[in-house]
Motif scaffolding. Structure first.
Motif, short mmCIF file in Angstrom:
data_model
loop_
_atom_site.label_atom_id
_atom_site.label_comp_id
_atom_site.label_asym_id
_atom_site.label_seq_id
_atom_site.Cartn_x
_atom_site.Cartn_y
_atom_site.Cartn_z
N PHE A 66 28.53 14.95 74.17
CA PHE A 66 28.14 14.40 73.02
C PHE A 66 26.57 14.51 73.07
CE2 PHE A 66 31.88 12.30 74.24
CZ PHE A 66 32.58 12.37 73.16
N ILE A 67 25.95 15.08 71.76
CA ILE A 67 24.59 15.32 71.75
C ILE A 67 24.14 14.99 70.48
CG2 ILE A 67 24.46 17.29 73.40
CD1 ILE A 67 24.47 19.00 70.94
N THR A 68 23.00 14.42 70.04
CA THR A 68 22.64 13.62 68.97
C THR A 68 21.04 13.97 68.88
OG1 THR A 68 22.38 11.76 67.58
CG2 THR A 68 22.10 11.54 70.08
N GLY A 69 20.80 14.13 67.68
CA GLY A 69 19.02 14.30 67.12
C GLY A 69 19.16 14.56 65.88
N SER A 70 17.94 14.71 65.37
CA SER A 70 17.71 15.23 63.73
C SER A 70 17.25 16.61 63.70
CB SER A 70 16.65 14.07 63.64
OG SER A 70 15.25 14.24 64.23
N ARG A 71 17.19 16.74 62.24
CA ARG A 71 16.63 17.87 61.87
C ARG A 71 15.66 17.58 60.65
NH1 ARG A 71 17.83 21.20 57.50
NH2 ARG A 71 19.31 19.93 56.80
N GLN A 72 14.37 18.25 60.83
CA GLN A 72 13.27 18.13 59.71
C GLN A 72 13.70 19.01 58.52
OE1 GLN A 72 8.99 18.90 60.43
NE2 GLN A 72 8.99 16.86 60.65
N PHE A 73 13.42 18.52 57.34
CA PHE A 73 13.51 19.51 56.32
C PHE A 73 12.47 18.91 55.04
CE2 PHE A 73 16.59 15.93 55.58
CZ PHE A 73 16.46 15.77 54.11
N ARG A 74 12.25 19.74 54.11
CA ARG A 74 11.21 19.21 53.12
C ARG A 74 12.28 18.71 52.00
NH1 ARG A 74 6.30 19.45 54.12
NH2 ARG A 74 6.15 21.75 54.82
N GLY A 75 11.89 17.27 51.95
CA GLY A 75 12.50 16.38 50.97
C GLY A 75 11.69 16.11 49.59
N LEU A 76 12.16 15.16 48.86
CA LEU A 76 11.56 15.21 47.39
C LEU A 76 10.08 14.75 47.40
CD1 LEU A 76 14.18 12.46 45.92
CD2 LEU A 76 14.08 15.00 45.60
N GLY A 77 9.64 15.73 46.70
CA GLY A 77 8.09 15.42 46.59
C GLY A 77 7.28 16.59 47.67
N GLY A 78 7.98 17.08 48.19
CA GLY A 78 7.45 18.06 49.31
C GLY A 78 7.05 17.36 50.61
N PHE A 79 7.54 16.14 50.90
CA PHE A 79 7.20 15.51 52.05
C PHE A 79 8.37 15.74 53.07
CE2 PHE A 79 5.24 12.79 48.80
CZ PHE A 79 4.04 12.83 49.23
N ASN A 80 8.13 15.58 54.40
CA ASN A 80 8.99 15.89 55.42
C ASN A 80 10.21 14.66 55.39
OD1 ASN A 80 8.01 18.17 56.34
ND2 ASN A 80 6.60 17.08 57.82
N ASP A 81 11.32 15.09 55.65
CA ASP A 81 12.38 14.01 55.75
C ASP A 81 13.52 14.59 56.87
OD1 ASP A 81 14.11 11.94 55.19
OD2 ASP A 81 14.52 12.44 53.26
#
Length: 515
Positions: free
Chosen positions: A487-502
């Protein structure tokens, strides 16, 4: 297989920043009685000594006959032994190009916790919207069985995510969690119904932590032991597991010896809690509750909280943490921390009332958050504060000698001041976490690279690697292994609303069974 060009680098800084390295005549003589023994190796890997992995029960579990598997539970932080090692065998010796088979994947809330597994129950603790949520899933499918949640208003002072940091603790009947704001909760494992909850921030005088609460509790009989970090003398607190009632309180600032160096001191009241989880070890026949706190290591009697001994070990830098668990083998205790702290090996006196420094070195290992793996006299772990310059390495336990380390393409880059990342993606892992299973290290790099690495003190060898699109930066949680499922877990960064990182967060289950 990939190898570093200089796997036998041996850099040693025997005296730095006023730290005197003490190596006893016994160790100079090369005795390895505490960290290694003459035991049978694995036929598949002559560097792996299976009998050094302490035995824990392997049981059958599965909601259907087809899904039933025999193996170990992983019911608490760093597994059933509390040190990131597994006794399971029959795992894939290498992985297909696209990685092990994905059994299921699930989008989850934010946080840095690992799942815990006991039998047919997997518990995952995360933040969904403005609630800290305890979800119980079926391990083989990811189907939800129940959910329990309560409101949270936690906001990380340094801008990291607002989810919980502590891994659930499971017994046969109950689940215990410790939230980022200090909510200590007990629910029934079968139903998710709340049994009790304590608000430690309300009940104890606790200075604000750097990144919220991050020390996972442990269970000792009927005592739930928690690094609370309260004043005047509530650094560590034992609660009655059945009711949440306070049983004893221990540890204050004066528990530790005076600082051996000039440090940037906390504003009063001093921080006591760290991000390292307590552990219990039997040394010379005495049970020690070992707590690697903000100031250093303290040993307590787990029944009463009485102090056995304490050792100063922390960074001179104010904005710093101790986060890795102590590593115990025989009567030795290994400590390591980043922020210019380094590593220390202690030897506990037969009386159990003091511990002497065997060696101390600022360069041997600088563990940021992941706990080092000890095997047959060698220590395998991640060293470094920022991604540039961080590496996976192996050192000899007796003296801290560097056996090998990975070398990355971005070592000389200037790290980002907030995230600590380099401007280019490392060839290897940067910072990361690892567990040991079936003679190999299963490594998770913080940018989402999952790798299988040979357990070998002579040289670094990466056997396989894979990267799933759902996982990127930051992946700071160590993998979890139960019944040949990883079991592995983590996150992925992407460009969200308004150009901010989400960020999006995922929990993925992989099949590591060889057949």
């Amino acid at each position: 297989m990939l190898k570093t060009d200089d796997h036998r680098v041996a850099v040693r800084s025997w005296c730095r920043r006023g730290i005197l390295l003490t190596v006893t005549g016994l160790w100079l003589g090369g005795a390895l009685t505490a960290f290694a023994a003459d035991k049978a190796t694995s036929a598949k890997n002559p560097q792996f000594y299976p009998k050094e992995i302490s035995a824990v029960p392997q049981t059958k579990a599965g909601t259907t006959k087809a899904a039933e598997r025999t193996g170990e539970d992983w019911p608490e932080f760093l597994g059933p032994r509390g040190n990131g090692t597994s006794g399971e065998t029959g795992l894939l010796a290498s992985w297909p190009e696209k990685g092990p088979k994905v059994l299921w994947k699930l989008k989850v809330g934010e946080g840095y916790t690992a799942p815990s597994i006991r039998g047919d129950r997997l518990v995952f603790f995360h933040r969904v919207d403005d609630k800290e949520t305890i979800d119980c899933l079926t391990p083989e499918t990811g189907d939800k069985l129940w959910s329990h949640s309560y409101p949270t208003r936690f906001n990380d002072p340094y801008g990291y995510n607002g989810g919980p940091r502590c891994t659930p603790l499971l017994t046969e009947t109950h689940c215990f969690t410790f939230g980022a704001e200090g909510k200590l909760t007990c629910v029934e494992l079968a139903t998710g119904n709340r049994v009790w909850q304590r608000d430690t921030n309300r009940d104890f005088q606790i200075p604000r932590g750097f990144f919220g609460v991050g020390s996972t509790p442990i269970l000792d009989g009927d005592r739930l032991i928690v690094m609370v970090g309260g004043h005047p003398k509530s650094g560590v607190v034992a609660f009655e597991a059945a009711t949440g009632k306070t049983l004893w309180e221990s540890v204050e600032a004066e528990t530790f010896p005076p600082a051996p160096m000039r440090i940037e001191r906390d504003r009063p009241p001093a921080k006591l809690a760290s991000y390292s989880s307590p552990m219990i070890a039997t040394i010379h026949g005495r049970r020690h509750l070992l707590c690697f706190m903000r100031t250093g290591l303290v040993s307590l009697d787990p029944k009463t909280g009485e102090v056995n001994f304490s050792v100063w070990f922390r960074s001179p830098i104010h904005d710093s943490v101790n986060a890795a668990r102590p590593v115990v083998s025989g009567d030795q205790i290994f400590l390591s921390a980043a922020y210019e702290t380094g590593a220390m090996l202690l030897k506990v006196d037969p009386t159990g009332k003091k511990a002497d420094v065997v060696w101390q070195d600022v360069d041997a290992m600088q563990t940021h958050w992941s706990t080092t793996i000890e095997h047959h006299g060698f220590l395998y772990g991640f060293s470094g504060r920022h991604e540039p310059g961080s590496n996976l390495r192996c050192i000899r336990a007796t003296d801290g000698k560097l056996m090998w380390r990975t070398r990355d393409n971005n070592e000389d880059e200037e790290p980002d001041p907030k995230a600590g990342l380099g401007t280019s993606i490392p060839n290897y892992y940067g910072r990361g976490s690892a567990i040991l299973a079936d003679g190999k290290l299963i490594v998770m790099g913080e940018r989402g690279t999952l790798a299988l690495v040979d357990l070998n003190p002579e040289e670094f060898q990466e056997i396989s690697r894979v990267k799933f699109r759902e996982l990127g930066y930051p992946c700071w949680t160590a993998p979890v292994l139960s019944r040949k499922r990883l079991f592995i877990t983590g996150s992925r960064q992407f460009r969200g609303l308004g150009g901010f990182n989400d960020y999006e967060y995922h929990l993925i289950c992989l099949d590591l069974a060889a057949e």
